[in-house]
Motif scaffolding. Structure first.
Motif, short mmCIF file in Angstrom:
data_model
loop_
_atom_site.label_atom_id
_atom_site.label_comp_id
_atom_site.label_asym_id
_atom_site.label_seq_id
_atom_site.Cartn_x
_atom_site.Cartn_y
_atom_site.Cartn_z
N LEU A 1 -12.27 -9.93 -14.76
CA LEU A 1 -12.06 -9.16 -15.98
C LEU A 1 -11.00 -8.10 -15.71
N GLU A 2 -9.98 -8.13 -16.52
CA GLU A 2 -8.95 -7.13 -16.30
C GLU A 2 -8.90 -6.22 -17.52
N PHE A 3 -8.99 -4.93 -17.27
CA PHE A 3 -8.94 -4.00 -18.40
C PHE A 3 -7.62 -3.26 -18.43
N SER B 1 -9.21 -6.22 -22.98
CA SER B 1 -9.75 -6.94 -21.84
C SER B 1 -9.12 -8.32 -21.74
N LEU B 2 -8.94 -8.74 -20.49
CA LEU B 2 -8.32 -10.03 -20.22
C LEU B 2 -9.28 -10.78 -19.29
N ILE B 3 -9.79 -11.90 -19.78
CA ILE B 3 -10.77 -12.63 -18.98
C ILE B 3 -10.13 -13.88 -18.40
N SER B 4 -10.34 -14.08 -17.11
CA SER B 4 -9.91 -15.33 -16.52
C SER B 4 -11.01 -15.83 -15.60
N CYS B 5 -11.20 -17.14 -15.57
CA CYS B 5 -12.27 -17.70 -14.76
C CYS B 5 -11.69 -18.71 -13.76
N PRO B 6 -11.42 -18.28 -12.55
CA PRO B 6 -10.91 -19.21 -11.53
C PRO B 6 -11.90 -20.35 -11.27
N SER B 7 -13.17 -20.06 -11.27
CA SER B 7 -14.18 -21.11 -11.12
C SER B 7 -15.34 -20.73 -12.04
N PRO B 8 -16.21 -21.68 -12.36
CA PRO B 8 -17.29 -21.36 -13.31
C PRO B 8 -18.20 -20.23 -12.83
#
Lengths: 109, 264, 261
Positions: A16-18, A4-11
């Motif tokens: 979530l990219e699997f 899994s790849l987590i990125s948070c553009p804003s809070p």
């Protein structure tokens, strides 16, 4: 295996990219990662990208339903992108099209 | 030479209490297709099914799964084969002490690490597939035979098996529900690419769902092929079965006569 | 004559076969302890069935057996003017013999028969085959938890039976027939030694293995020999299970006593 790849553009907004095989042996990891974002981090807007993941059994549909339930209970929104035909067919086999209707986003990012 | 068939039965002979039930049965089960094993009652269909799922030892002949002989499987191999299959038994074989939901959760709880909530959702999904989502908390004894059968199918599907074996799916069902089940079997083949093996004596549904038909008579394969090929068959017995004619000729007049006589 | 010898031979073969099968059944059950699925909750559930639900009937049996012992013991002992020994007579009889045997007989009749019937029905309805086909070890799933539960429940029930029985004897001996309470309890304290207690425990442990082994085996194989699976086979298996386990309880009781005395 699934990564899994987590990125948070804003809070408020989490993506979530699997990457990998999404089946009943990895479903609990998808579930844990997603629910953690929603429940612990309080993300209101969750986006799950399954472009590089392959769903091969109905346990992934069940996990997606569970994530959707949790997000909705918190008043948030779920977005699913990169759903392949096979997963879409499994969703319609489970007669869940209507529930997922406004969740699945057809175009890839 | 590798064949396209997922399971291959070669010259299978089977005996039950000294009586031969299957005679040199040879056929193939193609993957991702629906194979229907058809025949009158007592023709050895169910025995054949028990061989295919490894419940009855193969004495003579072979059952090849992916080219490996099922009869030579060790316990571990047999277990991994059985994880790939789902079986619906004739009576449904639900566990009486559990509700439908718990019944379907059994294989998931034993074989997977899924969370309880996920398992709950999955069981409801499977019950919905067979049209029983309103009955998840019912006990098997509170349901009709047809409903138990459908619940058994839901349990067979719990693990999304690669190969699904179904014994008499539509017996005891009303025509509408039976048609729904046929539709479901076809959907499963389409969506999940499942290999489906159906044992039945019902002509109509057999021809509706089959990609390949194995017609059996008294322990022998009588006709084999696509539904159209079987329908075009000129064999007398096949025609008799297809046209639902009653059995007129006596099987063996001598032995019948003998059994009428007093034996000392 | 040839027919007779042949059928005798067939009978012998069948019996030998079933002895071997029972042994293998036991080994598989033991192996089941180390195989999934988890045993904790199933064991708790079966302890409730075998143990908790037997408390009432065993308490009842124990109370009346204790009372009868008090009555008979008083009558016999008064002939020798030694009514004071009533406490030790009642306690020793119960702890060494009656407690374990009565409890085992009651459990085999109440829980054992139910277990045989339950497993027998699972056999005739193809539920055991279904377990097999789900790649679940039927032994680990249904037999082993019952073994463990019975092994835990029976010694506890035996202890309960002993206690209730002694109070039953006390009620008759002291309250009704006027033996002094002090003499009664003194008899109990001075005559019962540790060896008596653990003989009772060993007995009940052996009985519990016998009961559960026979009852689960009979259920598991009901109809297999006949090759037909119907209600008749289950009822026969249930009867067999109760009769055989009762007999083996009494026989093994004699053997254990003769070894340990």
């Amino acid at each position: 295996m699934i990564k899994s790849l987590i990125s948070c553009p804003s809070p408020e907004h989490a993506v979530l990219e699997f990457n990998g095989l999404f089946d009943r042996s990895t479903a609990h990891k998808v579930r844990r990662d997603s629910l953690k974002l929603v429940q612990k981090q309080g993300s209101r807007e969750l986006e799950i990208d399954l472009t590089n993941a392959r769903c091969i059994d109905t346990s992934c549909v069940a996990v997606l339903v569970e994530i959707l339930n949790t997000v909705r209970k918190q008043g948030g929104k779920l977005k699913l992108t990169g759903i392949d035909d096979n997963t879409a067919r499994m969703i319609s086999l489970s007669q869940l099209d209507e529930i997922f209707e406004d969740v699945i986003v057809a175009e890839k990012k | 030479m590798p064949s396209a068939d997922l399971i291959e039965v070669r010259g299978l002979k089977s005996f039950y209490r000294g009586r031969q039930v299957l005679f040199d049965v040879t056929f193939g089960i193609p993957s991702h297709q629906v194979t229907v094993i058809m025949g009158a009652s007592g023709c050895g269909k169910t025995t054949l099914l028990r061989h295919l799922i490894g419940l009855k030892c193969t004495g003579q002949g072979q059952i090849l799964v992916d080219g490996e002989d099922l009869g030579s499987f060790s316990e571990g191999l047999l277990k991994s084969y059985r994880r790939r299959i789902g079986v619906l038994f004739q009576g449904g074989a639900l566990f009486n002490s559990m509700s439908l939901r718990e019944n379907i959760a059994v294989p998931l709880k034993v074989h997977t690490k899924l969370a309880d909530e996920t398992i709950r959702i999955m069981t409801v999904m499977k019950l919905n597939m067979v049209g029983l989502s309103d009955f998840s908390e019912f006990m098997p004894s509170q349901l009709s035979g047809g409903m138990r059968k459908r619940a058994g199918l839901a349990r067979a599907l719990a693990m999304d098996p690669e190969i699904l074996f179904v014994d008499e799916p539509s017996s005891g069902l009303d025509p509408i529900t039976a048609a729904g089940l046929d539709r479901l079997l076809l959907d499963l083949r389409e969506t999940l690419g499942m290999t489906v093996v159906v044992v039945t004596h019902e002509l109509e549904s057999a021809f509706k769902i089959a990609d390949r038909i194995v017609m059996m008579d008294k322990g022998r394969v009588m006709a084999l092929g696509a539904p159209d090929e079987v329908r075009r068959s000129t064999d007398e017995r096949v025609l008799q079965f297809l046209n639902r004619e009653a059995d007129t000729h006596m099987i063996n007049i001598d032995s019948y006569y003998e059994s009428l006589l007093d034996k000392e | 004559m040839v027919q007779l010898i042949r059928s005798l031979g067939a009978y012998g073969m069948r019996e030998i076969l079933s002895v071997g099968r029972m042994g293998i059944f036991f080994l598989y059950t033991m192996r089941g302890m180390f195989v999934a699925p988890g045993k904790f909750w199933p064991v708790v559930k079966h302890i409730e069935f075998i143990g908790t639900k037997s408390i009432f009937v065993i308490g009842f049996t124990a109370a009346f057996s204790g009372m009868v012992l008090g009555l008979q013991g008083y009558y016999t002992l008064s002939k020798f003017a030694s009514e004071g020994l009533l406490g030790s007579a009642v306690a020793l009889t119960l702890i060494r013999e009656l407690g374990p045997v009565l409890t085992a007989l009651m459990v085999s009749g109440r829980a054992g028969s139910a277990i045989t019937a339950e497993i027998g029905i699972m056999r005739i309805e193809e539920q055991i085959d279904a377990l097999d086909c789900m790649a679940i070890d039927p032994y680990a799933y249904m037999i082993t938890p019952r073994f463990i539960a019975c092994l835990i429940a029976l010694p506890l029930l035996t202890a309960f039976c002993d206690v209730v029985g002694i109070f039953g004897g006390y009620a008759i001996g002291v309250d009704l027939l006027g033996v002094s309470a002090g003499a009664f309890w003194d008899g109990v304290y001075s005559s019962v030694v540790w060896k008596d207690v653990y003989m009772g425990i060993i007995k009940s442990a052996v009985f519990s293995v016998l009961i559960i082994w026979i009852c689960t085996y009979k259920g598991f194989y009901s109809g297999v020999d006949e090759g037909s699976f119907g209600p008749e086979q289950v009822s026969r298996a249930t009867t067999d299970a109760v009769v055989i386990s009762s007999i083996s309880i009494l026989v093994s009781d004699y053997i254990i006593t003769s070894i340990m005395l």
